[in-house]
Design a protein around this motif. Structure first.
Motif, PDB file in Angstrom:
ATOM      1  N   THR A  88      26.203  42.931   5.063  1.00 26.51           N
ATOM      2  CA  THR A  88      25.565  43.108   3.763  1.00 26.51           C
ATOM      3  C   THR A  88      26.458  43.993   2.913  1.00 26.51           C
ATOM      4  O   THR A  88      26.840  45.090   3.332  1.00 26.51           O
ATOM      5  CB  THR A  88      24.182  43.761   3.909  1.00 26.51           C
ATOM      6  N   ALA A  89      26.795  43.514   1.707  1.00 27.79           N
ATOM      7  CA  ALA A  89      27.748  44.247   0.879  1.00 27.79           C
ATOM      8  C   ALA A  89      27.361  44.158  -0.588  1.00 27.79           C
ATOM      9  O   ALA A  89      26.653  43.229  -1.010  1.00 27.79           O
ATOM     10  CB  ALA A  89      29.157  43.697   1.079  1.00 27.79           C
ATOM     11  N   GLY A  90      27.854  45.116  -1.363  1.00 24.58           N
ATOM     12  CA  GLY A  90      27.776  45.016  -2.810  1.00 24.58           C
ATOM     13  C   GLY A  90      28.906  44.122  -3.280  1.00 24.58           C
ATOM     14  O   GLY A  90      28.753  42.907  -3.423  1.00 24.58           O
ATOM     15  N   ASN A 105      25.731  38.500   3.092  1.00 22.84           N
ATOM     16  CA  ASN A 105      25.096  38.642   1.792  1.00 22.84           C
ATOM     17  C   ASN A 105      25.854  39.669   0.964  1.00 22.84           C
ATOM     18  O   ASN A 105      26.126  40.774   1.440  1.00 22.84           O
ATOM     19  CB  ASN A 105      23.637  39.087   1.937  1.00 22.84           C
ATOM     20  N   ALA A 106      26.178  39.308  -0.285  1.00 24.97           N
ATOM     21  CA  ALA A 106      26.904  40.214  -1.158  1.00 24.97           C
ATOM     22  C   ALA A 106      26.562  39.923  -2.614  1.00 24.97           C
ATOM     23  O   ALA A 106      26.095  38.829  -2.956  1.00 24.97           O
ATOM     24  CB  ALA A 106      28.410  40.082  -0.946  1.00 24.97           C
ATOM     25  N   ASN A 122      25.925  34.028   1.194  1.00 20.94           N
ATOM     26  CA  ASN A 122      25.159  34.125  -0.041  1.00 20.94           C
ATOM     27  C   ASN A 122      25.703  35.265  -0.889  1.00 20.94           C
ATOM     28  O   ASN A 122      25.841  36.396  -0.408  1.00 20.94           O
ATOM     29  CB  ASN A 122      23.674  34.360   0.279  1.00 20.94           C
ATOM     30  N   ALA A 123      26.009  34.962  -2.156  1.00 19.42           N
ATOM     31  CA  ALA A 123      26.520  35.979  -3.069  1.00 19.42           C
ATOM     32  C   ALA A 123      26.204  35.578  -4.500  1.00 19.42           C
ATOM     33  O   ALA A 123      26.117  34.384  -4.826  1.00 19.42           O
ATOM     34  CB  ALA A 123      28.020  36.179  -2.897  1.00 19.42           C
ATOM     35  N   GLY A 124      26.028  36.570  -5.363  1.00 17.80           N
ATOM     36  CA  GLY A 124      25.804  36.272  -6.763  1.00 17.80           C
ATOM     37  C   GLY A 124      26.996  35.549  -7.365  1.00 17.80           C
ATOM     38  O   GLY A 124      26.847  34.552  -8.075  1.00 17.80           O
ATOM     39  N   GLU A 125      28.185  36.037  -7.051  1.00 19.99           N
ATOM     40  CA  GLU A 125      29.424  35.416  -7.534  1.00 19.99           C
ATOM     41  C   GLU A 125      30.402  35.277  -6.371  1.00 19.99           C
ATOM     42  O   GLU A 125      30.690  36.247  -5.678  1.00 19.99           O
ATOM     43  CB  GLU A 125      30.052  36.242  -8.650  1.00 19.99           C
ATOM     44  N   GLY A 141      24.886  30.744  -4.263  1.00 13.88           N
ATOM     45  CA  GLY A 141      25.296  31.736  -5.238  1.00 13.88           C
ATOM     46  C   GLY A 141      25.031  31.272  -6.648  1.00 13.88           C
ATOM     47  O   GLY A 141      24.704  30.105  -6.882  1.00 13.88           O
ATOM     48  N   GLU A 142      25.170  32.196  -7.589  1.00 15.53           N
ATOM     49  CA  GLU A 142      24.997  31.832  -8.989  1.00 15.53           C
ATOM     50  C   GLU A 142      26.259  31.124  -9.516  1.00 15.53           C
ATOM     51  O   GLU A 142      26.174  30.040 -10.090  1.00 15.53           O
ATOM     52  CB  GLU A 142      24.691  33.075  -9.816  1.00 15.53           C
TER      53      GLU A 142
END
Length: 226
Positions: A88-90, A105-106, A122-125, A141-142
């Motif tokens: 899990t990361a930012g 997940n990031a 899974n990541a936003g970007e 992701g987005e």
């Protein structure tokens, strides 16, 4: 981090039982036998952590292994890292090779190299620049961008290890996102709002909401608007 000790510094070769620290620095060959938590961690060389790792900022240059789960806000990896459990990361920036025996997940994942994720990515970007065969079971992701960086040296190396030449690609079952651009990707299903396929893609089914574009060198069995 509350109730943390001073610092943990390993130079040359050494080991620690783990614990809470403000700063962890390993230069050489270090072993952590248990869980470890810290504000900042910097590794130059080799490091093996047999427990879980929780940190704010992590910089890894060399070869590292984390047997347990891994949680950090900001991660910078240059080299090879193996994760035995979920990550899990930012924000994570990586150049080299990553193996994750779990889910990832990031908020933002920028990867230049090759990776293998046995669970979900899974990541936003996501910004993936492939230098070797890569895979994940599912990707979400987005904004998802996958390109193959065909550097001359990577071409020469892969020609030496495989008789079929430079066959770097991303393999996954499902990719879901809002904005998707893919090159050299093999997937069963792609779902997104706006989907664009570059060269080298082999896709079973495309499901899109707003727009869909396909390079003439991409192969798609079927596509439909949702």
């Amino acid at each position: 981090m509350d109730n943390c000790k001073d610092n943990l510094i390993i130079e040359g070769s050494g080991n620690s039982a783990g614990g809470k620290f403000k700063t962890v620095k390993i230069k050489g060959n270090g072993t952590i036998d248990g869980d470890i938590a810290c504000d900042d961690m910097k590794v130059e060389g080799e490091c093996t952590i047999y427990g879980n790792l929780k940190a704010e900022n992590v910089k890894i240059k060399g070869s590292s292994t984390v047997k347990g789960s891994f949680q950090a806000t900001d991660i910078d990896i240059q080299g090879s890292t193996d994760f035995g459990n979920d990550v899990t990361a930012g924000d994570i920036t990586a150049k080299g090779q990553i193996n994750i025996n779990g889910n990832f997940n990031a908020e933002k994942f920028c990867m230049e190299g090759a990776f293998k994720i046995r669970g979900l990515l899974n990541a936003g970007e996501l910004e993936l620049k492939l230098h070797g065969p890569s895979e994940a079971r599912e990707i979400g992701g987005e904004k998802i961008t996958v390109k193959r960086e065909a550097r001359f040296i990577f071409k020469r190396i892969e020609k030496l290890i495989t008789p079929y030449g430079f066959n770097t690609c991303l393999i996954t079952d499902v990719i879901e996102g809002d904005e998707i651009y893919l090159e050299y990707t093999k997937a069963k299903i792609i779902r997104g709002n706006n989907v664009e396929l570059g060269p080298g893609c082999e896709i079973g089914l495309i499901e899109y909401k707003d727009s869909y574009k396909q390079d003439e060198k991409a192969v798609v069995n079927n596509y439909k608007k949702m």
